[in-house]
Design a protein around this motif. Structure first.
Motif, mmCIF file in Angstrom:
data_model
loop_
_atom_site.group_PDB
_atom_site.id
_atom_site.type_symbol
_atom_site.label_atom_id
_atom_site.label_comp_id
_atom_site.label_asym_id
_atom_site.label_seq_id
_atom_site.Cartn_x
_atom_site.Cartn_y
_atom_site.Cartn_z
ATOM 1 N N GLY B 255 0.819 -1.215 0.000
ATOM 2 C CA GLY B 255 0.000 0.000 0.000
ATOM 3 C C GLY B 255 0.844 1.253 0.000
ATOM 4 O O GLY B 255 0.710 2.124 -0.866
ATOM 5 N N THR B 256 1.780 1.331 0.952
ATOM 6 C CA THR B 256 2.608 2.534 1.057
ATOM 7 C C THR B 256 3.478 2.680 -0.186
ATOM 8 O O THR B 256 3.643 3.782 -0.714
ATOM 9 N N SER B 258 2.803 1.709 -3.198
ATOM 10 C CA SER B 258 2.013 2.198 -4.330
ATOM 11 C C SER B 258 1.715 3.686 -4.167
ATOM 12 O O SER B 258 1.680 4.429 -5.147
ATOM 13 N N ASN B 259 1.535 4.128 -2.908
ATOM 14 C CA ASN B 259 1.319 5.561 -2.691
ATOM 15 C C ASN B 259 2.539 6.375 -3.116
ATOM 16 O O ASN B 259 2.405 7.449 -3.703
ATOM 17 N N GLU B 268 -3.246 8.431 -9.258
ATOM 18 C CA GLU B 268 -3.854 7.829 -8.086
ATOM 19 C C GLU B 268 -4.074 6.331 -8.326
ATOM 20 O O GLU B 268 -4.382 5.916 -9.439
ATOM 21 N N VAL B 269 -3.901 5.540 -7.272
ATOM 22 C CA VAL B 269 -4.133 4.100 -7.393
ATOM 23 C C VAL B 269 -5.637 3.852 -7.455
ATOM 24 O O VAL B 269 -6.395 4.430 -6.684
ATOM 25 N N ILE B 271 -8.123 1.067 -6.895
ATOM 26 C CA ILE B 271 -8.385 -0.298 -6.422
ATOM 27 C C ILE B 271 -9.754 -0.714 -6.941
ATOM 28 O O ILE B 271 -10.750 -0.026 -6.732
ATOM 29 N N PRO B 283 -8.320 -6.631 -1.983
ATOM 30 C CA PRO B 283 -8.479 -6.456 -3.433
ATOM 31 C C PRO B 283 -7.242 -5.828 -4.066
ATOM 32 O O PRO B 283 -6.377 -5.312 -3.372
ATOM 33 N N VAL B 293 -1.337 -3.500 -9.016
ATOM 34 C CA VAL B 293 -0.998 -3.016 -7.677
ATOM 35 C C VAL B 293 -1.721 -3.908 -6.675
ATOM 36 O O VAL B 293 -2.935 -4.083 -6.770
ATOM 37 N N GLU B 295 -1.839 -5.400 -2.373
ATOM 38 C CA GLU B 295 -1.396 -5.222 -1.001
ATOM 39 C C GLU B 295 -0.078 -5.997 -0.849
ATOM 40 O O GLU B 295 0.239 -6.833 -1.699
#
Lengths: 84, 387
Positions: B255-256, B258-259, B268-269, B271, B283, B293, B295
């Motif tokens: 998560g981090t 991808s940010n 922006e990601v 999901i 997901p 992308v 988790e």
């Protein structure tokens, strides 16, 4: 009203999937006011907020559970008139 | 850059424990080499003969001997059966170069079937006689999503004297493959389906060992996995750019992480709300310029458990493509790759050390070590870079 639920590792482990399921089971009337999406990580859980975290418009809410998510959303709507 | 996904399936001569056909794959710096050999007869004798042939061919190629020289050696040394007057084993070699050139050497096996842009492609062979053996050689080029099917004569002769007079033959097989190509491009499905049909033409009592090797030409045989934020945030830009400039499939696990990538590219990601979460996995989603992308730790853990289930190759696990979770999606992306590069961020997520967490959160690097071990065991070339 935009609701973003974090599905990052910690939020997921602490039960964000159950929160999503609960939101999806809201009555249609409430559901129509919600624009639901997922977020990878808000980067707010690192010692600051307790997961699962959701964001309603620009405000973060911590420790969200299936039992209290509806209340949180309804309280927000009362606090911020016209949020929906 | 061109590479190939290879999948093989065999059926044994009825009543035999081992297959008289043998298949091996080798690699040189700029190509992938597929060898199929069919030993004379069936059972253990045929098996040993075919293993000898493929083993000699692939060992010589791995030691850097030119393929033409290898073919010369095999053709000059392969003994001929005194009674039947045919060689102890036959072989087909396909060499697929990074630039899309394909070289085929065929000795007495049925000619390979090639599908180019979904149409049957007629290969023009040159013949070379080495030690009284007629070797057919051809060089041509293929594009991604083209197919080569290499087979032993057991496939072609299925149905002989049973359902059909002369077996179902290369021509019928070609047309069958072409029709199947309209429905699916899944190499495993195509090969499994054709071998199953072959078996049924034999009345499920095969009169010969039959092997089909499916080769699907792919592009982007490399993948990069970026997992975990870099230790020093000042190096974020450097690693993100390195990641984005990588030639191949781009995967982000975390998560981090991808940010960080999203911030650098100003996007922006996304999901996907409807992505599969089977097995209680979070997901997955998309980001501009990135293939997937997901988790981080949980997905990688699930990926490692699928990889551990594979004993010999990554085709052993069946995945339902209509309902995939993040780990299965990753698995399929990696299955088509030869080389996998990891960028492993060493920054520790403080929350993972929280005793309130109900799960065992093993450290990322341990998990990656297991994944790397599994990928290498399954024939992938893996590179690691810690950041």
């Amino acid at each position: 009203m935009k609701i973003k639920v974090c599905v990052g590792t910690t939020c997921h482990l602490m039960g964000s999937a159950a929160v999503i399921e609960e939101i999806n089971n809201f009555p249609e009337e409430l559901m129509n006011k919600i624009e639901l999406s997922y977020a990878t990580c808000f980067d707010v859980c690192h010692g600051m907020m307790k997961p699962p975290v959701i964001r309603i418009n620009d405000k973060f809410f911590e420790n969200v559970e299936p039992e209290n998510v509806k209340e949180i959303i309804e309280n927000y709507m009362k606090e911020v008139p016209g949020a929906d | 850059m061109i590479s190939a996904v290879v999948y093989k399936k065999s059926i044994n001569h009825y009543g035999e424990e081992v297959c008289g056909d043998n298949f091996q794959m080798g690699r040189t710096k700029d190509s992938k080499i597929i060898v199929l050999s069919d030993g004379l007869g069936s059972g253990i004798k045929a098996s040993i003969l075919s293993i000898l042939t493929t083993e000699i061919i692939s060992t010589m190629i791995e030691k850097g001997v030119e393929i033409e020289e290898v073919v010369n050696t095999i053709a000059s040394t392969l003994p001929v059966c005194k009674v039947r007057g045919i060689a102890y084993s036959t072989f087909t070699i396909a060499q697929i170069f990074r630039n899309g050139t394909v070289k085929i050497f065929n000795y007495d096996n049925p000619l390979p079937i090639v599908l180019k842009h979904g149409e049957l492609y007629k290969i023009n062979f040159q013949e070379k006689i080495i030690n009284d053996k007629k070797i057919k050689i051809s060089t041509f080029s293929l594009n991604p999503d083209d197919f080569i099917f290499i087979m032993s004569d057991g496939i072609v002769h299925a149905g002989l004297g049973n359902l059909m007079d002369f077996g179902w033959g290369t021509e019928n097989i070609s047309n069958y493959l072409k029709r199947m190509h309209r429905r699916t491009r899944d190499i495993k499905y195509m090969v499994d389906n054709l071998v199953e049909l072959t078996d049924s033409y034999y009345g499920f009592k095969p009169g010969d060992d039959a092997t089909l090797v499916g080769v699907k030409i792919t592009e982007k045989p490399r993948a990069v996995i970026f997992t975990g934020p870099p230790l020093d945030p000042k190096t974020d830009n450097y690693y993100v750019n390195k990641f984005l400039n990588f030639e191949g499939k781009k995967i982000i696990c975390g998560g981090t992480t991808s940010n960080i990538v999203a911030r650098v590219i100003g996007s922006e990601v996304d999901i996907k709300v409807d992505s599969g979460t089977k097995g209680n996995l979070p997901p997955y989603g998309d980001l501009k310029g990135v293939d997937i992308v997901t988790e981080g730790v949980l997905t990688l853990k699930a990926l490692n458990s699928i990889l551990t289930d594979c004993k010999m190759n990554m085709f052993e696990v069946d995945i339902n493509e209509k309902d995939m979770n993040a780990a299965e999606k990753l698995f399929l992306l990696l299955r088509d790759c030869d080389e996998i590069q990891f960028f492993i961020g060493r920054k520790v997520n403080a929350f993972y050390h929280n005793p309130a967490l109900p799960f065992d959160m093993s450290i990322r690097s341990n998990l990656i070590r297991d994944i790397v071990k599994n990928l290498e065991r399954l024939g992938k070339e893996v590179k690691l870079e810690y950041c």
